[in-house]
Enzyme design. Structure first.
Site, PDB file in Angstrom:
ATOM      1  N   ARG A   1       8.889 -17.211  66.678  1.00 29.15           N
ATOM      2  CA  ARG A   1       9.324 -15.909  66.128  1.00 29.15           C
ATOM      3  C   ARG A   1       8.120 -15.025  65.774  1.00 29.15           C
ATOM      4  NH1 ARG A   1      11.683 -13.881  60.762  1.00 29.15           N
ATOM      5  NH2 ARG A   1      13.405 -12.530  61.318  1.00 29.15           N
TER       6      ARG A   1
ATOM      7  N   ILE B   1      14.292  -6.939  63.155  1.00 24.67           N
ATOM      8  CA  ILE B   1      14.661  -8.213  63.769  1.00 24.67           C
ATOM      9  C   ILE B   1      15.574  -8.869  62.723  1.00 24.67           C
ATOM     10  CG2 ILE B   1      12.516  -9.272  62.877  1.00 24.67           C
ATOM     11  CD1 ILE B   1      12.531 -11.252  65.131  1.00 24.67           C
ATOM     12  N   SER B   2      16.712  -9.415  63.146  1.00 29.15           N
ATOM     13  CA  SER B   2      17.665  -9.995  62.188  1.00 29.15           C
ATOM     14  C   SER B   2      17.075 -11.223  61.496  1.00 29.15           C
ATOM     15  CB  SER B   2      18.946 -10.419  62.918  1.00 29.15           C
ATOM     16  OG  SER B   2      19.508  -9.336  63.601  1.00 29.15           O
ATOM     17  N   ALA B   3      17.681 -11.601  60.382  1.00 28.86           N
ATOM     18  CA  ALA B   3      17.253 -12.826  59.688  1.00 28.86           C
ATOM     19  C   ALA B   3      17.595 -14.036  60.564  1.00 28.86           C
ATOM     20  CB  ALA B   3      17.969 -12.927  58.352  1.00 28.86           C
TER      21      ALA B   3
END
Ligand code: SAM
Length: 224
Positions: free
Chosen positions: A34, A60-62
């Site tokens: 990530r 960016i999503s969790a």
């Protein structure tokens, strides 16, 4: 602690919380780096379970959201996937890890659409750097129209909040027996995550949980 150890720690904590259950999804989350999909100055936060800014006013999503969506989509080797909202390209890489694992005899493919040109460029660079460039096609455009050129899809995921009426092209481009995972509701950060399964012309919809996503902007989304 190095990035790999931090990644392991994150995956362990998501597993303990019951967010991550499937061994294939756990493996994908342990594999995709990530920290290589986010701006350099945020690298130290890469393995916290939180959304992060990626420019163009987007996030960016969790990681727990990536994990949940991958699990609900029941992604498997060989699936053809459409993602709306490429953002950083990280979620597309996770999907690619699941549908086109290394040495696969029947590799699937991920098509992902992003409306911000700058994010398209950045995602392509990150996907190349991390080795996913042949498994993921990044398209610049309005994802509310889907991507009819490659339809139908086994799985469709939308990573921005749709209005309550799901964009019709996405339903139409879903394969018989396919799964669509989409947050829908109001533009003001209050939506529900839906998992929708197509059976013939019937769409069986399950509301999963409350979520907060940036808006889906486009012809069948919200106005800019
Ligand atoms: N999946 C992404 C990742 O792994 O980084 C996170 C996506 S972010 C929460 C939502 C993205 O959807 C934003 O990058 C936004 O620009 C994009 N978006 C919003 N409306 C869109 C549309 N109609 N077509 C394509 N992308 C759209």
């Amino acid at each position: 602690m190095n990035f790999e150890d931090k990644r392991k720690q994150l995956v362990e904590s998501l597993s303990k919380r019951g967010v991550l259950n499937k061994k294939e999804v756990i493996k994908a989350m342990l594999t995709v780096p990530r920290h290589l999909f986010i701006p350099r100055d945020a690298e130290s936060s890469a393995y916290m379970d939180t959304p992060l800014s990626i420019g163009c006013n987007q996030t960016i999503s969790a990681p727990h959201m990536n994990a949940m969506m991958c699990e609900y989509l029941e992604l498997k080797e060989g699936d053809k996937v459409l993602e709306i909202g490429t953002g950083s390209g990280y979620h597309a890489a996770l999907c690619a890890e699941l549908v086109a694992p290394k040495d696969s005899n029947d590799p699937g493919h991920v098509y992902t659409i992003e409306r911000h040109e700058k994010l398209v460029e950045n995602a392509r660079v990150s996907l190349k750097e991390t080795g996913y460039v042949d498994k993921v096609t990044v398209i610049h455009g309005d994802g509310t129209m889907g991507y009819p050129q490659e339809a139908p899809y086994d799985k469709i995921l939308v990573t921005a909040a749709s209005p309550k009426k799901i964009p019709p092209p996405l339903r139409e481009q879903l394969k018989e027996g396919g799964i669509l995972c989409i947050p829908a509701g109001s533009m003001g950060y209050s939506q529900d995550l839906y998992v929708i399964r197509r059976q013939g012309d019937h769409f069986e919809s399950n509301k999963i949980t409350g979520v907060r996503f940036v808006p889906l902007i486009g012809k069948y989304g919200f106005n800019p």
